[in-house]
Structures are given as structure tokens and as C-alpha cells.
Design a protein around this motif. Structure first.
Motif, PDB file in Angstrom:
ATOM      1  N   VAL A  22      25.788 -26.056  20.040  1.00 52.12           N
ATOM      2  CA  VAL A  22      26.673 -25.202  20.850  1.00 52.12           C
ATOM      3  C   VAL A  22      25.856 -24.165  21.616  1.00 52.12           C
ATOM      4  N   ASN A  23      24.891 -23.544  20.933  1.00 56.03           N
ATOM      5  CA  ASN A  23      24.064 -22.525  21.583  1.00 56.03           C
ATOM      6  C   ASN A  23      23.222 -23.101  22.714  1.00 56.03           C
ATOM      7  N   SER A  24      22.930 -24.392  22.659  1.00 56.66           N
ATOM      8  CA  SER A  24      22.209 -25.030  23.769  1.00 56.66           C
ATOM      9  C   SER A  24      23.159 -25.410  24.899  1.00 56.66           C
ATOM     10  N   HIS A  25      24.394 -25.792  24.545  1.00 58.65           N
ATOM     11  CA  HIS A  25      25.347 -26.254  25.547  1.00 58.65           C
ATOM     12  C   HIS A  25      25.791 -25.116  26.471  1.00 58.65           C
ATOM     13  N   VAL A  26      26.007 -23.934  25.914  1.00 62.20           N
ATOM     14  CA  VAL A  26      26.538 -22.826  26.726  1.00 62.20           C
ATOM     15  C   VAL A  26      25.569 -22.416  27.835  1.00 62.20           C
ATOM     16  N   PRO A  27      24.281 -22.092  27.531  1.00 64.66           N
ATOM     17  CA  PRO A  27      23.382 -21.742  28.650  1.00 64.66           C
ATOM     18  C   PRO A  27      23.137 -22.889  29.614  1.00 64.66           C
ATOM     19  N   GLU A  28      23.163 -24.128  29.110  1.00 60.11           N
ATOM     20  CA  GLU A  28      23.011 -25.275  30.009  1.00 60.11           C
ATOM     21  C   GLU A  28      24.162 -25.326  31.012  1.00 60.11           C
TER      22      GLU A  28
ATOM     23  N   ARG B 232      32.900 -32.004  25.996  1.00 62.79           N
ATOM     24  CA  ARG B 232      31.665 -31.971  25.210  1.00 62.79           C
ATOM     25  C   ARG B 232      31.600 -30.704  24.351  1.00 62.79           C
ATOM     26  N   TYR B 233      31.994 -29.582  24.947  1.00 68.62           N
ATOM     27  CA  TYR B 233      32.005 -28.310  24.192  1.00 68.62           C
ATOM     28  C   TYR B 233      33.014 -28.378  23.049  1.00 68.62           C
ATOM     29  N   ASP B 234      34.204 -28.932  23.340  1.00 67.21           N
ATOM     30  CA  ASP B 234      35.223 -29.074  22.284  1.00 67.21           C
ATOM     31  C   ASP B 234      34.714 -29.942  21.147  1.00 67.21           C
ATOM     32  N   SER B 235      33.985 -30.993  21.481  1.00 64.95           N
ATOM     33  CA  SER B 235      33.456 -31.880  20.447  1.00 64.95           C
ATOM     34  C   SER B 235      32.466 -31.157  19.549  1.00 64.95           C
ATOM     35  N   LEU B 236      31.599 -30.336  20.153  1.00 66.20           N
ATOM     36  CA  LEU B 236      30.617 -29.586  19.364  1.00 66.20           C
ATOM     37  C   LEU B 236      31.295 -28.545  18.480  1.00 66.20           C
TER      38      LEU B 236
ATOM     39  N   ASP C 212       4.871 -16.626  19.723  1.00 69.01           N
ATOM     40  CA  ASP C 212       3.762 -16.380  20.651  1.00 69.01           C
ATOM     41  C   ASP C 212       2.658 -17.427  20.523  1.00 69.01           C
ATOM     42  N   ARG C 213       2.636 -18.126  19.399  1.00 71.28           N
ATOM     43  CA  ARG C 213       1.555 -19.101  19.181  1.00 71.28           C
ATOM     44  C   ARG C 213       1.962 -20.534  19.498  1.00 71.28           C
ATOM     45  N   LEU C 214       3.220 -20.736  19.903  1.00 70.43           N
ATOM     46  CA  LEU C 214       3.688 -22.090  20.177  1.00 70.43           C
ATOM     47  C   LEU C 214       3.197 -22.572  21.538  1.00 70.43           C
ATOM     48  N   PRO C 215       2.883 -23.850  21.663  1.00 75.32           N
ATOM     49  CA  PRO C 215       2.455 -24.382  22.963  1.00 75.32           C
ATOM     50  C   PRO C 215       3.651 -24.562  23.895  1.00 75.32           C
ATOM     51  N   ALA C 216       3.360 -24.746  25.167  1.00 74.65           N
ATOM     52  CA  ALA C 216       4.427 -24.889  26.165  1.00 74.65           C
ATOM     53  C   ALA C 216       5.260 -26.137  25.914  1.00 74.65           C
ATOM     54  N   ARG C 217       4.673 -27.175  25.350  1.00 73.71           N
ATOM     55  CA  ARG C 217       5.434 -28.409  25.141  1.00 73.71           C
ATOM     56  C   ARG C 217       6.565 -28.212  24.137  1.00 73.71           C
ATOM     57  N   TYR C 218       6.444 -27.207  23.253  1.00 75.02           N
ATOM     58  CA  TYR C 218       7.555 -26.939  22.333  1.00 75.02           C
ATOM     59  C   TYR C 218       8.789 -26.516  23.114  1.00 75.02           C
ATOM     60  N   PHE C 219       8.622 -25.664  24.102  1.00 72.84           N
ATOM     61  CA  PHE C 219       9.757 -25.128  24.848  1.00 72.84           C
ATOM     62  C   PHE C 219      10.356 -26.161  25.800  1.00 72.84           C
ATOM     63  N   THR C 220       9.554 -27.115  26.238  1.00 71.28           N
ATOM     64  CA  THR C 220      10.108 -28.175  27.075  1.00 71.28           C
ATOM     65  C   THR C 220      10.803 -29.242  26.237  1.00 71.28           C
ATOM     66  N   GLY C 221      10.435 -29.362  24.967  1.00 68.54           N
ATOM     67  CA  GLY C 221      11.024 -30.384  24.110  1.00 68.54           C
ATOM     68  C   GLY C 221      12.148 -29.897  23.227  1.00 68.54           C
ATOM     69  N   HIS C 222      12.402 -28.579  23.173  1.00 66.69           N
ATOM     70  CA  HIS C 222      13.460 -28.017  22.336  1.00 66.69           C
ATOM     71  C   HIS C 222      14.371 -27.151  23.196  1.00 66.69           C
ATOM     72  N   PRO C 223      15.675 -27.380  23.142  1.00 67.71           N
ATOM     73  CA  PRO C 223      16.604 -26.530  23.895  1.00 67.71           C
ATOM     74  C   PRO C 223      16.469 -25.069  23.473  1.00 67.71           C
ATOM     75  N   SER C 224      16.591 -24.174  24.445  1.00 67.44           N
ATOM     76  CA  SER C 224      16.433 -22.747  24.155  1.00 67.44           C
ATOM     77  C   SER C 224      17.477 -22.250  23.168  1.00 67.44           C
ATOM     78  N   GLY C 225      18.681 -22.856  23.195  1.00 70.19           N
ATOM     79  CA  GLY C 225      19.729 -22.418  22.284  1.00 70.19           C
ATOM     80  C   GLY C 225      19.373 -22.664  20.827  1.00 70.19           C
ATOM     81  N   GLN C 226      18.669 -23.769  20.539  1.00 70.46           N
ATOM     82  CA  GLN C 226      18.273 -24.048  19.167  1.00 70.46           C
ATOM     83  C   GLN C 226      17.259 -23.033  18.671  1.00 70.46           C
ATOM     84  N   THR C 227      16.323 -22.668  19.533  1.00 74.91           N
ATOM     85  CA  THR C 227      15.340 -21.653  19.149  1.00 74.91           C
ATOM     86  C   THR C 227      16.008 -20.307  18.939  1.00 74.91           C
TER      87      THR C 227
END
Length: 424
Positions: free
Chosen positions: A196-202, A222-226, A102-117
Motif C-alpha cells: 500500500v505504501n508503494s502504491h500511493v506515491p506511485e 488495485r488499491y482496494d485489493s491491497l 547511507d551505505r546502500l548502493p543505488a541498485r537497492y533503490f531502483t529494485g525496491h519501491p520507496s514505500g517498502q523502505t
């Protein structure tokens, strides 16, 4: 940067919030360690009595069985208390992660894939749970048990004690070598899982574009490689785990064989190893209790090292810069009268490439406006500034007489509605 280990901080918070649970774990660990050391001593007396032709008194047999049952009950209660304590620690850690989100700025979410979070919350959080449910407190109990066994062996068999003093440091160094190799493999696996968690929702989000451009083979490759990266890392960890346990078992058998052979070589050796028939049975039982925890450590190295990699990711997440407070200085009087106002605003996502340069625009109450323009000209950026997701580098952004970034979250919902252009 927060230098304190996030898991240790969560443990301290749990102990402060639930002191009885922590005390219960400590008491049960002591009882489990103590009761596990007693049955071989009773067995020694029973075997010596049997070999002397006096038979085994029923009281001694009942005491042995009772201690075995009591030891198992204490160990079961210990495992249950450790699991309960681990769940409370994990709950506290997840609450800390949610508060940080809740305390993270918006730029964190634009710079980090949602799957990693999401991987930090789900996968890394699960490994912390496994750290307490499967290993770390139980390993401390095993360490206490190991010290107690060494103390008993010192009084029963000086020769065995000397052999173990030579063998255990070598096994410790071997364990550390396996730990380092497994930790490196688990860190690589955690990074691969995050990708992998970023690739699937993308893929799901852009499925229509993928079909239109015929990029299905590319996305599959790409998925197989990951997945292959994750498989190779896990496979390396499995190799370490598969080699470690047999080494422990072979060493245990070799120690027992050396003791038996040495005890049979004459009175001098027998005095050194101090083995009667009963004490031989007890010593063999204690040797199993020494190497059993070491083998368990080998079995748990993967989960423990995986948790260490998870702790590192969680620490990196908690160290992310938080939203900076927006200046609460009063707005110029002319901006307070406007429904929406942008006054000499300069802003961009890349410091070297500003999107808005000295931009000014305002709307009177009741006035309506439509923003039109090609993609990338700054339409979404204006709304993000107005919503308070970003602060302008220069200038002022006002909404209904308030500086946009200072409006409380609850009050924002009463001032405006917002529909995103993407729903995924």
C-alpha cells in the motif's frame, strides 16, 4: 549476513550507553513484583481476625492500604521506566537503520519501491516501540510475579498448586498456538502495508498519466485489493485475540469454583486445599493475579507478534548488501588531464543485457557537450556512472582527474551540481 537479532543488538547498545536506565528498570521490576505479592497476605490476616470476632486492628488496615498504594506506585514507576528504556532502544534502532540507508548502493533503490523502505522506518519502527512500551519487559515482570505467586500458593494450598500445575501447561500450549496464528497474520499484514505504501506515491507520481489514459478505475481497484489484503490479515489476528481472553477468564472462574467445592467436601479435602476464610480470600486474589498476566499476554499478542514481523523486516533490511568499495588504483595519465572521461566502459543493470559496450568518450576542461537520443539509450546511465552511483563492469570513469566512485560525498558537492529529471 548479520546473524544477531537487530533489536537485541540495539538493546545491548542501549544498556552499554545508558547503564543507569537499565539498572533502574531492573530495580523497579523487582519492587513492583515484590509489593504486588504482599497485599493478599495482609488481607488474609485481616479477614481471619474479623471472622474470629477480634475485629481488624487499624495498623493492619493501614498496612493493607499502604501496600496497595505502594504497589500501584511501583507499577506506575516501572511502566514509566520501561517506556523510557523502550524509547532509547527505538532511538538506537532507528539510528542504525539511517546509517544503513547511507551505505546502500543505488541498485537497492531502483529494485525496491520507496514505500517498502519507508514502511521499515515508520511502521516496523513503531511496532518495535510498541514492543517495549506495551509488552516484553512487562511480560518478564509478570513471569517473575507468576513464579512468586506459585511459591506462595505452594505454602498455602497444595491442592490449588497441583491444579495450576495441570492447567498452566495447557494454557501455555494454547498461547503458543495463538501466537503462531497471530504472527502469520501480522506478517501478511506488514507485507500488505508495504505494498500500500508503494502504491500511493506511485499513483501520485503518475497522476497525469492515469488521468490521460483513463486508468482511475484500475488504480482504485488495485488499491482496494491491497487494503482488503491488510483487512483480512488484521481480521484473522483480531479473531485470535477475541477468542483468547474469554478462554482465560472462563478457566480462572473454573479453577476458583473447583477450589471452593473441594474445600467444602470435608476435612480431608479442606486439609488438601488449606482454606480458612482468610486464606480463601487470599487464594482467590492470587488466582486473579495469576490469570491477569495471562489475559494481558492475550491482549498483547497482536502487538508482540506484529513487532516480531517488524523485526524480521528490519533484519532483512539490515542484511541488504552494502556499497562495495571502488578500486582506488591510479588512473591512466591521459584520463587525469580530462574533465570527464569514459574509457572502454561496459555496464548494465541486468547482467544479461549490458547498456554500454566498450563505450569511450571524453571532454577537455571548458568543453561543453549535450547528450541526445531516444529513451533507454543510456543517457541517464552515463550520468549515474559519472556521479559514482554505479561502478562500471569494465573500464574507467573519471571526473576532474578522480575515479568517479572514489570521490568523497562532501567533495562531490564542490565539484558539480545535479538536477534530477524527476522531482517526486
Amino acid at each position: 549476513m548479520n546473524n544477531e537479532n537487530p533489536v537485541w543488538k540495539s538493546v545491548k547498545g542501549t544498556l552499554q550507553a545508558h547503564p543507569r536506565t537499565g539498572a533502574l528498570v531492573a530495580v523497579l521490576v523487582v519492587l513492583s513484583v515484590t509489593t504486588s505479592l504482599l497485599p493478599p497476605l495482609v488481607l488474609e490476616k485481616a479477614v481471619d481476625s474479623l471472622t474470629e470476632g477480634r475485629g481488624i486492628p487499624w495498623q493492619l488496615g493501614a498496612l493493607y492500604i499502604g501496600l496497595i498504594v505502594l504497589s500501584d506506585c511501583c507499577e506506575t514507576a516501572q511502566n514509566g521506566a520501561i517506556t523510557l528504556f523502550g524509547q532509547k532502544v527505538t532511538h538506537g534502532l532507528r539510528s542504525t537503520l539511517c546509517a544503513k540507508l547511507d551505505r546502500l548502493p543505488a541498485r537497492y533503490f531502483t529494485g525496491h519501491p520507496s514505500g517498502q523502505t519507508a514502511s521499515v522506518f515508520v511502521n516496523d519502527g513503531d511496532t518495535i516501540d510498541a514492543l517495549y512500551s506495551d509488552g516484553i519487559v512487562g511480560m518478564l515482570a509478570d513471569a517473575c510475579k507468576l513464579l512468586g505467586i506459585l511459591g506462595i500458593l505452594w505454602s498455602r494450598s497444595r491442592g490449588l498448586f497441583a491444579i495450576l500445575c495441570l492447567v498452566l501447561p495447557l494454557l501455555f500450549m494454547l498461547t503458543r498456538h495463538f501466537q503462531r496464528g497471530t504472527l502469520a497474520a501480522q506478517r501478511e499484514n506488514r507485507r500488505a502495508i508495504g505494498r500500500v505504501n508503494s502504491h500511493v506515491p506511485e499513483t501520485i507520481r503518475n497522476i497525469r498519466t492515469i488521468h490521460t489514459l483513463g486508468k482511475e478505475p484500475y488504480m482504485e481497484d488495485r488499491y482496494d485489493s491491497l487494503i482488503t489484503d491488510s483487512f483480512r490479515a488484521i481480521n484473522r489476528a483480531n479473531v485470535f485475540d477475541g477468542i483468547y481472553s474469554p478462554i482465560i477468564l472462563v478457566t480462572q472462574a473454573a479453577v476458583v469454583a473447583v477450589i471452593m467445592v473441594g474445600a467444602s467436601q470435608g476435612p480431608a479435602w479442606a486439609d488438601l486445599f488449606g482454606l480458612s476464610v482468610g486464606s480463601a480470600v487470599a487464594v482467590i486474589a492470587y488466582v486473579g493475579k495469576i490469570f491477569g498476566p495471562l489475559e494481558s499476554i492475550g491482549m498483547e499478542i497482536q502487538s508482540i507478534q506484529s513487532a516480531m514481523a517488524g523485526i524480521q523486516h528490519i533484519g532483512e533490511f539490515l542484511d541488504e548488501p552494502e556499497r562495495e568499495p571502488v578500486s582506488a588504483s591510479p588512473l591512466p595519465e591521459e584520463l587525469r588531464q580530462k574533465a570527464v572521461a569514459f574509457s572502454h566502459v561496459t555496464f548494465g543493470y541486468d547482467p544479461a543485457r549490458p547498456i554500454l559496450r566498450d563505450f569511450s568518450c571524453s571532454l577537455e576542461p571548458g568543453e561543453q557537450a549535450i547528450l541526445m537520443g531516444p529513451s533507454g539509450c543510456g543517457k541517464s546511465t552515463l550520468f549515474k556512472l559519472l556521479l559514482g552511483m554505479y561502478s562500471p563492469w569494465q573500464g574507467n570513469v573519471a571526473l576532474l582527474g578522480h575515479r568517479a566512485g572514489t570521490i568523497p560525498e562532501g567533495e562531490k558537492r564542490s565539484l558539480y551540481g545535479c538536477v534530477e529529471q524527476e522531482f517526486s
